[in-house]
Design a protein around this motif. Structure first.
Motif, PDB file in Angstrom:
ATOM      1  N   TRP A 182      21.250  31.349  34.677  1.00 22.26           N
ATOM      2  CA  TRP A 182      22.500  31.658  35.370  1.00 22.26           C
ATOM      3  C   TRP A 182      23.323  32.544  34.461  1.00 22.26           C
ATOM      4  O   TRP A 182      23.368  32.333  33.260  1.00 22.26           O
ATOM      5  CB  TRP A 182      23.307  30.400  35.639  1.00 22.26           C
ATOM      6  CG  TRP A 182      22.779  29.542  36.730  1.00 22.26           C
ATOM      7  CD1 TRP A 182      21.494  29.460  37.178  1.00 22.26           C
ATOM      8  CD2 TRP A 182      23.535  28.636  37.505  1.00 22.26           C
ATOM      9  NE1 TRP A 182      21.408  28.550  38.172  1.00 22.26           N
ATOM     10  CE2 TRP A 182      22.649  28.028  38.399  1.00 22.26           C
ATOM     11  CE3 TRP A 182      24.859  28.275  37.528  1.00 22.26           C
ATOM     12  CZ2 TRP A 182      23.062  27.082  39.321  1.00 22.26           C
ATOM     13  CZ3 TRP A 182      25.265  27.333  38.442  1.00 22.26           C
ATOM     14  CH2 TRP A 182      24.372  26.751  39.329  1.00 22.26           C
ATOM     15  N   GLU A 183      23.958  33.518  35.046  1.00 23.58           N
ATOM     16  CA  GLU A 183      24.878  34.349  34.301  1.00 23.58           C
ATOM     17  C   GLU A 183      26.260  34.122  34.898  1.00 23.58           C
ATOM     18  O   GLU A 183      26.500  34.453  36.057  1.00 23.58           O
ATOM     19  CB  GLU A 183      24.487  35.817  34.395  1.00 23.58           C
ATOM     20  CG  GLU A 183      25.337  36.709  33.548  1.00 23.58           C
ATOM     21  CD  GLU A 183      24.823  38.142  33.541  1.00 23.58           C
ATOM     22  OE1 GLU A 183      25.327  38.911  32.730  1.00 23.58           O
ATOM     23  OE2 GLU A 183      23.945  38.477  34.346  1.00 23.58           O
ATOM     24  N   ILE A 184      27.141  33.511  34.123  1.00 23.21           N
ATOM     25  CA  ILE A 184      28.474  33.173  34.611  1.00 23.21           C
ATOM     26  C   ILE A 184      29.475  34.094  33.931  1.00 23.21           C
ATOM     27  O   ILE A 184      29.615  34.092  32.716  1.00 23.21           O
ATOM     28  CB  ILE A 184      28.819  31.698  34.322  1.00 23.21           C
ATOM     29  CG1 ILE A 184      27.803  30.796  35.011  1.00 23.21           C
ATOM     30  CG2 ILE A 184      30.241  31.387  34.769  1.00 23.21           C
ATOM     31  CD1 ILE A 184      27.899  29.343  34.629  1.00 23.21           C
ATOM     32  N   LEU A 185      30.138  34.904  34.725  1.00 28.19           N
ATOM     33  CA  LEU A 185      31.129  35.844  34.215  1.00 28.19           C
ATOM     34  C   LEU A 185      32.458  35.582  34.891  1.00 28.19           C
ATOM     35  O   LEU A 185      32.525  35.435  36.101  1.00 28.19           O
ATOM     36  CB  LEU A 185      30.703  37.287  34.485  1.00 28.19           C
ATOM     37  CG  LEU A 185      29.372  37.714  33.865  1.00 28.19           C
ATOM     38  CD1 LEU A 185      28.921  39.036  34.428  1.00 28.19           C
ATOM     39  CD2 LEU A 185      29.497  37.775  32.362  1.00 28.19           C
ATOM     40  N   GLY A 186      33.501  35.551  34.136  1.00 28.38           N
ATOM     41  CA  GLY A 186      34.833  35.356  34.697  1.00 28.38           C
ATOM     42  C   GLY A 186      35.170  33.901  34.861  1.00 28.38           C
ATOM     43  O   GLY A 186      35.974  33.361  34.138  1.00 28.38           O
ATOM     44  N   GLY A 187      34.567  33.253  35.804  1.00 28.28           N
ATOM     45  CA  GLY A 187      34.790  31.832  35.989  1.00 28.28           C
ATOM     46  C   GLY A 187      35.774  31.481  37.075  1.00 28.28           C
ATOM     47  O   GLY A 187      36.112  30.320  37.239  1.00 28.28           O
ATOM     48  N   GLY A 188      36.240  32.465  37.817  1.00 28.43           N
ATOM     49  CA  GLY A 188      37.121  32.148  38.930  1.00 28.43           C
ATOM     50  C   GLY A 188      36.356  31.415  40.027  1.00 28.43           C
ATOM     51  O   GLY A 188      35.137  31.519  40.121  1.00 28.43           O
ATOM     52  N   PHE A 189      37.052  30.676  40.843  1.00 31.06           N
ATOM     53  CA  PHE A 189      36.424  29.941  41.944  1.00 31.06           C
ATOM     54  C   PHE A 189      35.771  30.915  42.919  1.00 31.06           C
ATOM     55  O   PHE A 189      34.682  30.693  43.410  1.00 31.06           O
ATOM     56  CB  PHE A 189      37.485  29.079  42.629  1.00 31.06           C
ATOM     57  CG  PHE A 189      36.936  28.146  43.649  1.00 31.06           C
ATOM     58  CD1 PHE A 189      36.054  27.147  43.293  1.00 31.06           C
ATOM     59  CD2 PHE A 189      37.304  28.258  44.975  1.00 31.06           C
ATOM     60  CE1 PHE A 189      35.541  26.276  44.246  1.00 31.06           C
ATOM     61  CE2 PHE A 189      36.793  27.395  45.931  1.00 31.06           C
ATOM     62  CZ  PHE A 189      35.919  26.406  45.570  1.00 31.06           C
ATOM     63  N   VAL A 190      36.466  32.006  43.199  1.00 30.98           N
ATOM     64  CA  VAL A 190      35.939  33.102  44.010  1.00 30.98           C
ATOM     65  C   VAL A 190      36.393  34.410  43.371  1.00 30.98           C
ATOM     66  O   VAL A 190      37.256  34.419  42.512  1.00 30.98           O
ATOM     67  CB  VAL A 190      36.459  33.053  45.477  1.00 30.98           C
ATOM     68  CG1 VAL A 190      35.994  31.803  46.171  1.00 30.98           C
ATOM     69  CG2 VAL A 190      37.958  33.174  45.537  1.00 30.98           C
ATOM     70  N   GLU A 191      35.819  35.526  43.796  1.00 27.50           N
ATOM     71  CA  GLU A 191      36.313  36.812  43.308  1.00 27.50           C
ATOM     72  C   GLU A 191      37.526  37.186  44.150  1.00 27.50           C
ATOM     73  O   GLU A 191      37.428  37.440  45.343  1.00 27.50           O
ATOM     74  CB  GLU A 191      35.242  37.895  43.415  1.00 27.50           C
ATOM     75  CG  GLU A 191      35.711  39.194  42.825  1.00 27.50           C
ATOM     76  CD  GLU A 191      34.627  40.259  42.812  1.00 27.50           C
ATOM     77  OE1 GLU A 191      34.939  41.381  42.414  1.00 27.50           O
ATOM     78  OE2 GLU A 191      33.489  39.970  43.197  1.00 27.50           O
ATOM     79  N   HIS A 192      38.663  37.197  43.519  1.00 24.86           N
ATOM     80  CA  HIS A 192      39.903  37.492  44.247  1.00 24.86           C
ATOM     81  C   HIS A 192      40.113  38.995  44.388  1.00 24.86           C
ATOM     82  O   HIS A 192      39.441  39.789  43.734  1.00 24.86           O
ATOM     83  CB  HIS A 192      41.096  36.848  43.533  1.00 24.86           C
ATOM     84  CG  HIS A 192      41.292  37.355  42.144  1.00 24.86           C
ATOM     85  ND1 HIS A 192      40.574  36.855  41.079  1.00 24.86           N
ATOM     86  CD2 HIS A 192      42.094  38.305  41.652  1.00 24.86           C
ATOM     87  CE1 HIS A 192      40.940  37.484  39.986  1.00 24.86           C
ATOM     88  NE2 HIS A 192      41.847  38.373  40.289  1.00 24.86           N
ATOM     89  N   ASP A 193      41.047  39.364  45.216  1.00 24.22           N
ATOM     90  CA  ASP A 193      41.405  40.762  45.425  1.00 24.22           C
ATOM     91  C   ASP A 193      42.282  41.189  44.251  1.00 24.22           C
ATOM     92  O   ASP A 193      43.452  40.837  44.180  1.00 24.22           O
ATOM     93  CB  ASP A 193      42.152  40.914  46.749  1.00 24.22           C
ATOM     94  CG  ASP A 193      42.595  42.334  47.007  1.00 24.22           C
ATOM     95  OD1 ASP A 193      42.144  43.234  46.284  1.00 24.22           O
ATOM     96  OD2 ASP A 193      43.391  42.539  47.938  1.00 24.22           O
ATOM     97  N   ASP A 198      50.347  33.875  41.221  1.00 25.58           N
ATOM     98  CA  ASP A 198      50.023  32.460  41.407  1.00 25.58           C
ATOM     99  C   ASP A 198      48.623  32.267  41.989  1.00 25.58           C
ATOM    100  O   ASP A 198      47.904  31.348  41.606  1.00 25.58           O
ATOM    101  CB  ASP A 198      51.047  31.775  42.314  1.00 25.58           C
ATOM    102  CG  ASP A 198      52.423  31.688  41.683  1.00 25.58           C
ATOM    103  OD1 ASP A 198      52.526  31.860  40.446  1.00 25.58           O
ATOM    104  OD2 ASP A 198      53.384  31.440  42.421  1.00 25.58           O
ATOM    105  N   ASP A 199      48.234  33.138  42.906  1.00 28.36           N
ATOM    106  CA  ASP A 199      46.905  33.032  43.515  1.00 28.36           C
ATOM    107  C   ASP A 199      45.795  33.320  42.504  1.00 28.36           C
ATOM    108  O   ASP A 199      44.777  32.635  42.476  1.00 28.36           O
ATOM    109  CB  ASP A 199      46.768  33.988  44.702  1.00 28.36           C
ATOM    110  CG  ASP A 199      47.703  33.635  45.837  1.00 28.36           C
ATOM    111  OD1 ASP A 199      48.097  32.449  45.929  1.00 28.36           O
ATOM    112  OD2 ASP A 199      48.034  34.531  46.627  1.00 28.36           O
ATOM    113  N   ILE A 200      46.001  34.337  41.674  1.00 28.87           N
ATOM    114  CA  ILE A 200      45.007  34.673  40.653  1.00 28.87           C
ATOM    115  C   ILE A 200      44.867  33.523  39.667  1.00 28.87           C
ATOM    116  O   ILE A 200      43.768  33.092  39.327  1.00 28.87           O
ATOM    117  CB  ILE A 200      45.397  35.967  39.913  1.00 28.87           C
ATOM    118  CG1 ILE A 200      45.373  37.165  40.860  1.00 28.87           C
ATOM    119  CG2 ILE A 200      44.451  36.214  38.729  1.00 28.87           C
ATOM    120  CD1 ILE A 200      45.933  38.442  40.270  1.00 28.87           C
ATOM    121  N   ILE A 201      45.988  32.988  39.223  1.00 30.85           N
ATOM    122  CA  ILE A 201      45.982  31.899  38.250  1.00 30.85           C
ATOM    123  C   ILE A 201      45.355  30.637  38.838  1.00 30.85           C
ATOM    124  O   ILE A 201      44.527  29.986  38.190  1.00 30.85           O
ATOM    125  CB  ILE A 201      47.405  31.638  37.720  1.00 30.85           C
ATOM    126  CG1 ILE A 201      47.858  32.863  36.898  1.00 30.85           C
ATOM    127  CG2 ILE A 201      47.461  30.370  36.888  1.00 30.85           C
ATOM    128  CD1 ILE A 201      49.331  32.886  36.577  1.00 30.85           C
TER     129      ILE A 201
END
Length: 69
Positions: free
Chosen positions: A6-17, A24-27
């Motif tokens: 697995w290659e995990i980059l970023g770690g956000g729940f989803v890729e946001h706009d 607040d949404d990004i955080i």
């Protein structure tokens, strides 16, 4: 037997706009995603990549920097 990685980059729940999201949404997105990765795998990403064809805002880069990515 095949080995899978697995290659995990970023770690956000989803890729946001990146171009039009609220701070607040990004955080919140990263908080949920990073918490899940830490709980499930004991892992915290240090690198992020995003292939957003519409570009990125300066605030997105600033937030990533502030959370250590």
């Amino acid at each position: 037997m095949k080995t899978r990685f697995w290659e995990i980059l970023g770690g956000g729940f989803v890729e946001h706009d990146e171009a039009g999201a609220y701070y607040d949404d990004i955080i919140d997105n990263f908080q949920i995603g990073l918490h899940w990765l830490k709980e499930e795998f004991g892992y915290q990403p240090k690198v992020a990549i995003s292939a957003d064809s519409f570009g990125h805002s300066q605030s997105n880069a600033a937030i990533l920097s502030q959370i250590g990515i």
